[in-house]
Design a protein around this motif. Structure first.
Motif, PDB file in Angstrom:
ATOM      1  N   CYS A   1      -6.689  -1.812   0.273  1.00 30.67           N
ATOM      2  CA  CYS A   1      -5.737  -2.151   1.341  1.00 30.67           C
ATOM      3  C   CYS A   1      -6.531  -2.504   2.600  1.00 30.67           C
ATOM      4  O   CYS A   1      -7.300  -1.675   3.095  1.00 30.67           O
ATOM      5  CB  CYS A   1      -4.795  -0.982   1.610  1.00 30.67           C
ATOM      6  SG  CYS A   1      -3.807  -1.238   3.103  1.00 30.67           S
TER       7      CYS A   1
ATOM      8  N   CYS B   1       0.825  -1.207   0.000  1.00 27.45           N
ATOM      9  CA  CYS B   1       0.000   0.000   0.000  1.00 27.45           C
ATOM     10  C   CYS B   1       0.862   1.261   0.000  1.00 27.45           C
ATOM     11  O   CYS B   1       1.747   1.402   0.839  1.00 27.45           O
ATOM     12  CB  CYS B   1      -0.906  -0.013   1.229  1.00 27.45           C
ATOM     13  SG  CYS B   1      -1.868   1.491   1.396  1.00 27.45           S
TER      14      CYS B   1
ATOM     15  N   CYS C   1      -5.688   0.101   5.719  1.00 27.64           N
ATOM     16  CA  CYS C   1      -6.075   1.519   5.817  1.00 27.64           C
ATOM     17  C   CYS C   1      -7.221   1.901   4.883  1.00 27.64           C
ATOM     18  O   CYS C   1      -7.715   3.024   4.939  1.00 27.64           O
ATOM     19  CB  CYS C   1      -4.871   2.426   5.553  1.00 27.64           C
ATOM     20  SG  CYS C   1      -4.401   2.512   3.811  1.00 27.64           S
TER      21      CYS C   1
HETATM   22 ZN    ZN Z   1      -2.910   0.880   3.382  1.00 25.33          ZN
END
Ligand code: ZN
Length: 209
Positions: free
Chosen positions: A52, A11, A55
């Motif tokens: 992701c 990410c 997050c």
């Molecule tokens: Zn992330």
């Protein structure tokens, strides 16, 4: 089922590495009047966007490879915090495209790309049976960004007939006949418009009050 291949991505927003899958094959039948594909073996669109799990960052595989600068990344992180992400949360296709459009706005992608994300959000919204309001909101935003892209001359001359047809059709679906007629009308002024596109335009224009 579309075909997939496993992939590990890192990410750009939080550096978390996670396993996902890339779409490697799918089958399309006809397209609807707003170019929404009729997939013969299931809708692959949600899987083009990778979320992701740590997050909530949403992007195409390429977005995981091309890092925006620090300032832009900070803005994206602020945006992601606003989503109140819960680790491992699952997002439907329409929501993935809406969030990817917001990320695209925050990293300063071109209006044409943002418009395309909102357009695909409307398709997923329809395929996933969301309430009409969700589709209309995304459609309105698609029109807004397509028009900004037209203003900024982001489209090649070859693409202009298709873009004006599409924006016309989106406006027609939004009940804005005046604006729809304006975009549909551009097909009579532009050079080298394919006959099938004019046929589609005539068919959709005939549906207007
Ligand atoms: Zn992330």
């Amino acid at each position: 089922m579309p075909r997939f291949e496993d992939k590990r991505l890192t990410c750009p927003a939080c550096d978390h590495a996670f396993d996902t899958r890339l779409v490697t094959g799918f089958q399309i039948g006809e397209k609807e009047a707003d170019f929404c594909p009729r997939y013969l073996d299931g809708n692959p669109l949600p899987d083009f966007l990778h979320v992701c799990p740590e997050c909530g960052f949403v992007g195409f595989e390429a977005d995981y490879r091309s890092l925006p600068g620090h300032k832009k990344l900070d803005r994206v992180r602020t945006l992601l915090r606003g989503f109140h992400w819960q680790k491992g949360q699952n997002l439907g296709g329409a929501e993935r495209y809406r969030r990817a459009a917001l990320v695209a706005i925050y990293v300063g992608k071109r209006s044409a790309e943002i418009a395309d994300l909102y357009l695909q959000a409307t398709w997923c919204s329809r395929m996933e049976g969301e309430p009409d309001d969700e589709q209309r909101n995304a459609r309105r935003k698609a029109v807004k960004y397509f028009e900004l892209g037209l203003e900024a001359e982001e489209f090649s001359p070859d693409d202009l007939p298709v873009v004006h047809y599409l924006v016309g059709e989106l406006c027609r679906r939004l009940g804005d006949s005046k604006k729809a007629a304006r975009h549909f009308g551009r097909l009579d002024e532009l050079p080298n418009v394919e006959p099938w596109l004019k046929q589609w335009r005539d068919r959709q224009q005939a549906l207007m009050p």
